[in-house]
Design a protein around this motif. Structure first.
Motif, PDB file in Angstrom:
ATOM      1  N   ILE A  21       0.715  -1.270   0.148  1.00  0.00           N
ATOM      2  CA  ILE A  21      -0.079  -0.105   0.014  1.00  0.00           C
ATOM      3  C   ILE A  21       0.818   1.292  -0.110  1.00  0.00           C
ATOM      4  CG2 ILE A  21      -1.759   1.076   1.455  1.00  0.00           C
ATOM      5  CD1 ILE A  21      -2.982  -1.388   1.987  1.00  0.00           C
ATOM      6  N   VAL A  22       2.099   1.213   0.767  1.00  0.00           N
ATOM      7  CA  VAL A  22       2.841   2.361   0.691  1.00  0.00           C
ATOM      8  C   VAL A  22       3.528   2.424  -0.788  1.00  0.00           C
ATOM      9  CG1 VAL A  22       5.089   3.072   1.592  1.00  0.00           C
ATOM     10  CG2 VAL A  22       3.525   2.189   3.275  1.00  0.00           C
ATOM     11  N   ALA A  23       3.960   1.412  -1.175  1.00  0.00           N
ATOM     12  CA  ALA A  23       4.552   1.723  -2.535  1.00  0.00           C
ATOM     13  C   ALA A  23       3.534   2.119  -3.646  1.00  0.00           C
ATOM     14  CB  ALA A  23       4.798   0.255  -3.222  1.00  0.00           C
ATOM     15  N   LEU A  24       2.188   1.635  -3.487  1.00  0.00           N
ATOM     16  CA  LEU A  24       1.254   2.244  -4.380  1.00  0.00           C
ATOM     17  C   LEU A  24       0.845   3.539  -4.095  1.00  0.00           C
ATOM     18  CD1 LEU A  24      -1.210   1.231  -6.222  1.00  0.00           C
ATOM     19  CD2 LEU A  24      -2.630   1.042  -4.408  1.00  0.00           C
ATOM     20  N   LYS A  25       0.809   4.202  -2.648  1.00  0.00           N
ATOM     21  CA  LYS A  25       0.887   5.355  -2.372  1.00  0.00           C
ATOM     22  C   LYS A  25       1.805   6.225  -2.868  1.00  0.00           C
ATOM     23  CE  LYS A  25       1.913   8.072   1.555  1.00  0.00           C
ATOM     24  NZ  LYS A  25       2.114   8.324   2.704  1.00  0.00           N
ATOM     25  N   THR A  26       3.087   5.795  -3.151  1.00  0.00           N
ATOM     26  CA  THR A  26       4.322   6.510  -3.735  1.00  0.00           C
ATOM     27  C   THR A  26       4.127   6.338  -5.366  1.00  0.00           C
ATOM     28  OG1 THR A  26       5.790   4.808  -3.154  1.00  0.00           O
ATOM     29  CG2 THR A  26       5.440   6.278  -1.600  1.00  0.00           C
ATOM     30  N   GLY A  27       3.288   5.692  -5.834  1.00  0.00           N
ATOM     31  CA  GLY A  27       3.291   5.645  -7.403  1.00  0.00           C
ATOM     32  C   GLY A  27       3.973   4.458  -7.972  1.00  0.00           C
ATOM     33  N   HIS A  28       4.467   3.436  -7.132  1.00  0.00           N
ATOM     34  CA  HIS A  28       5.146   2.440  -7.686  1.00  0.00           C
ATOM     35  C   HIS A  28       3.997   1.263  -7.647  1.00  0.00           C
ATOM     36  CE1 HIS A  28       8.355   4.800  -5.776  1.00  0.00           C
ATOM     37  NE2 HIS A  28       9.068   4.463  -6.724  1.00  0.00           N
ATOM     38  N   VAL A  29       3.458   1.329  -8.583  1.00  0.00           N
ATOM     39  CA  VAL A  29       2.345   0.114  -8.838  1.00  0.00           C
ATOM     40  C   VAL A  29       2.790  -1.210  -8.908  1.00  0.00           C
ATOM     41  CG1 VAL A  29       0.342  -0.423 -10.280  1.00  0.00           C
ATOM     42  CG2 VAL A  29       0.576   1.857  -9.961  1.00  0.00           C
ATOM     43  N   ALA A  30       3.740  -1.307 -10.004  1.00  0.00           N
ATOM     44  CA  ALA A  30       4.581  -2.633  -9.840  1.00  0.00           C
ATOM     45  C   ALA A  30       5.060  -3.368  -8.908  1.00  0.00           C
ATOM     46  CB  ALA A  30       5.593  -2.636 -11.236  1.00  0.00           C
ATOM     47  N   GLU A  31       5.821  -2.324  -8.027  1.00  0.00           N
ATOM     48  CA  GLU A  31       6.383  -2.882  -6.750  1.00  0.00           C
ATOM     49  C   GLU A  31       5.087  -3.307  -5.904  1.00  0.00           C
ATOM     50  OE1 GLU A  31       9.282  -3.526  -3.942  1.00  0.00           O
ATOM     51  OE2 GLU A  31       9.363  -3.610  -6.020  1.00  0.00           O
ATOM     52  N   SER A  32       4.183  -2.410  -5.765  1.00  0.00           N
ATOM     53  CA  SER A  32       2.775  -2.876  -4.952  1.00  0.00           C
ATOM     54  C   SER A  32       2.439  -4.443  -5.386  1.00  0.00           C
ATOM     55  CB  SER A  32       1.720  -1.702  -5.295  1.00  0.00           C
ATOM     56  OG  SER A  32       0.503  -2.119  -4.595  1.00  0.00           O
ATOM     57  N   ILE A  33       2.272  -4.512  -6.716  1.00  0.00           N
ATOM     58  CA  ILE A  33       1.709  -5.741  -7.133  1.00  0.00           C
ATOM     59  C   ILE A  33       2.616  -7.018  -6.547  1.00  0.00           C
ATOM     60  CG2 ILE A  33       1.003  -7.226  -9.036  1.00  0.00           C
ATOM     61  CD1 ILE A  33      -0.038  -4.557 -10.375  1.00  0.00           C
ATOM     62  N   ARG A  34       4.091  -6.723  -6.618  1.00  0.00           N
ATOM     63  CA  ARG A  34       4.827  -7.639  -6.457  1.00  0.00           C
ATOM     64  C   ARG A  34       4.957  -7.917  -5.038  1.00  0.00           C
ATOM     65  NH1 ARG A  34       9.475  -8.222  -3.997  1.00  0.00           N
ATOM     66  NH2 ARG A  34       9.927  -5.972  -3.616  1.00  0.00           N
ATOM     67  N   LEU A  35       4.763  -6.858  -3.924  1.00  0.00           N
ATOM     68  CA  LEU A  35       4.786  -7.076  -2.542  1.00  0.00           C
ATOM     69  C   LEU A  35       3.524  -7.877  -2.279  1.00  0.00           C
ATOM     70  CD1 LEU A  35       6.167  -4.024  -1.773  1.00  0.00           C
ATOM     71  CD2 LEU A  35       7.103  -5.930  -1.276  1.00  0.00           C
ATOM     72  N   HIS A  36       2.429  -7.476  -2.732  1.00  0.00           N
ATOM     73  CA  HIS A  36       0.892  -8.069  -2.439  1.00  0.00           C
ATOM     74  C   HIS A  36       0.071  -7.859  -3.572  1.00  0.00           C
ATOM     75  CE1 HIS A  36      -2.294 -10.101  -0.166  1.00  0.00           C
ATOM     76  NE2 HIS A  36      -1.382 -10.369   0.851  1.00  0.00           N
ATOM     77  N   ALA A  37      -0.685  -8.644  -4.233  1.00  0.00           N
ATOM     78  CA  ALA A  37      -1.227  -8.506  -5.253  1.00  0.00           C
ATOM     79  C   ALA A  37      -2.969  -7.843  -4.834  1.00  0.00           C
ATOM     80  CB  ALA A  37      -1.553  -9.840  -6.398  1.00  0.00           C
ATOM     81  N   PHE A  38      -2.995  -8.388  -3.610  1.00  0.00           N
ATOM     82  CA  PHE A  38      -4.556  -7.819  -3.184  1.00  0.00           C
ATOM     83  C   PHE A  38      -4.457  -6.451  -2.660  1.00  0.00           C
ATOM     84  CE2 PHE A  38      -5.545 -12.501  -3.485  1.00  0.00           C
ATOM     85  CZ  PHE A  38      -6.868 -12.416  -3.483  1.00  0.00           C
ATOM     86  N   ALA A  39      -3.255  -6.007  -2.648  1.00  0.00           N
ATOM     87  CA  ALA A  39      -3.077  -4.461  -2.106  1.00  0.00           C
ATOM     88  C   ALA A  39      -4.118  -3.384  -2.921  1.00  0.00           C
ATOM     89  CB  ALA A  39      -1.595  -4.107  -2.126  1.00  0.00           C
ATOM     90  N   ILE A  40      -4.057  -3.410  -4.114  1.00  0.00           N
ATOM     91  CA  ILE A  40      -4.707  -2.500  -4.978  1.00  0.00           C
ATOM     92  C   ILE A  40      -6.288  -2.895  -4.941  1.00  0.00           C
ATOM     93  CG2 ILE A  40      -5.400  -1.810  -7.457  1.00  0.00           C
ATOM     94  CD1 ILE A  40      -2.374  -2.210  -8.017  1.00  0.00           C
ATOM     95  N   PRO A  41      -6.958  -4.142  -5.140  1.00  0.00           N
ATOM     96  CA  PRO A  41      -8.248  -4.074  -4.695  1.00  0.00           C
ATOM     97  C   PRO A  41      -8.829  -4.080  -3.232  1.00  0.00           C
ATOM     98  CG  PRO A  41      -7.345  -6.204  -5.787  1.00  0.00           C
ATOM     99  CD  PRO A  41      -6.164  -5.476  -5.562  1.00  0.00           C
ATOM    100  N   PHE A  42      -7.666  -4.140  -2.201  1.00  0.00           N
ATOM    101  CA  PHE A  42      -7.927  -3.775  -0.852  1.00  0.00           C
ATOM    102  C   PHE A  42      -8.158  -2.285  -0.860  1.00  0.00           C
ATOM    103  CE2 PHE A  42      -6.614  -2.831   3.384  1.00  0.00           C
ATOM    104  CZ  PHE A  42      -7.469  -3.464   4.219  1.00  0.00           C
ATOM    105  N   VAL A  43      -7.528  -1.397  -1.343  1.00  0.00           N
ATOM    106  CA  VAL A  43      -7.476  -0.149  -1.361  1.00  0.00           C
ATOM    107  C   VAL A  43      -8.587   0.396  -1.953  1.00  0.00           C
ATOM    108  CG1 VAL A  43      -6.568   2.233  -2.137  1.00  0.00           C
ATOM    109  CG2 VAL A  43      -5.109   0.426  -0.874  1.00  0.00           C
ATOM    110  N   VAL A  44      -8.851  -0.169  -3.145  1.00  0.00           N
ATOM    111  CA  VAL A  44     -10.174   0.224  -3.943  1.00  0.00           C
ATOM    112  C   VAL A  44     -11.362  -0.130  -3.024  1.00  0.00           C
ATOM    113  CG1 VAL A  44     -11.557  -0.158  -6.018  1.00  0.00           C
ATOM    114  CG2 VAL A  44      -9.067   0.288  -6.453  1.00  0.00           C
ATOM    115  N   ALA A  45     -11.690  -1.472  -2.638  1.00  0.00           N
ATOM    116  CA  ALA A  45     -12.882  -1.713  -1.677  1.00  0.00           C
ATOM    117  C   ALA A  45     -12.850  -0.715  -0.545  1.00  0.00           C
ATOM    118  CB  ALA A  45     -12.544  -3.094  -1.325  1.00  0.00           C
ATOM    119  N   GLY A  46     -11.742  -0.369  -0.026  1.00  0.00           N
ATOM    120  CA  GLY A  46     -11.864   0.516   1.097  1.00  0.00           C
ATOM    121  C   GLY A  46     -12.324   1.928   0.944  1.00  0.00           C
ATOM    122  N   LEU A  47     -11.828   2.447  -0.296  1.00  0.00           N
ATOM    123  CA  LEU A  47     -12.284   3.621  -0.733  1.00  0.00           C
ATOM    124  C   LEU A  47     -13.845   3.695  -1.377  1.00  0.00           C
ATOM    125  CD1 LEU A  47      -9.303   4.878  -2.967  1.00  0.00           C
ATOM    126  CD2 LEU A  47     -10.008   5.709  -0.602  1.00  0.00           C
TER     127      LEU A  47
END
Length: 140
Positions: free
Chosen positions: A64-90
């Motif tokens: 989520i921190v990687a996603l927040k800083t614009g590093h989408v590929a790194e975010s997905i590498r660290l945990h693929a559920f981070a983006i859906p988790f953030v979207v669901a939260g929003l």
């Protein structure tokens, strides 16, 4: 107790739950927006600390921190559920907030079978993903 009183009590407790959920999500969004990533990785996973084995959510915070800083590929590498988790939260935060403004319940009824099966499916996918990461040795 008559049915009118019970219905009012249930509606009142449901509203309290939605207010609490909205407040917690708002707090998480505000804190998440201002917290800067730590320069050194420190594990906060109790599963990893106590057993040496990462939990199904291990890597989610860093993703989520990687996603927040614009590093989408790194975010997905660290945990693929981070983006859906953030979207669901929003989406949940927006549905709860708009529901308060419009005085309508926009949040799905989680007592319905379809919602329960959907949540169970998401949980199963989350656990299968963790097991696959665990088998590959990529759990953070």
């Amino acid at each position: 107790m008559n049915s009118t009183t019970t219905g009012t009590s249930t509606a009142s407790s449901g509203r309290a739950v939605r207010i609490t959920a909205f407040a917690l999500l708002t707090g998480a969004l505000v804190v998440g927006a201002w917290i800067e990533p730590a320069p050194v990785h420190v594990s906060v996973c109790m599963s990893r600390i106590l057993t040496g084995v990462g939990c199904p959510a291990c890597g989610m915070t860093r993703a989520i921190v990687a996603l927040k800083t614009g590093h989408v590929a790194e975010s997905i590498r660290l945990h693929a559920f981070a983006i859906p988790f953030v979207v669901a939260g929003l989406v949940a935060w927006a549905a709860l907030g708009l529901g308060f403004l419009l005085r309508r319940d926009l949040f799905p009824d989680l007592s319905r079978r379809r919602a329960q099966w959907t949540l169970l499916g998401v949980l199963a996918a989350f656990l299968v993903y963790w097991l696959a990461r665990f088998a590959r040795g990529t759990v953070q």
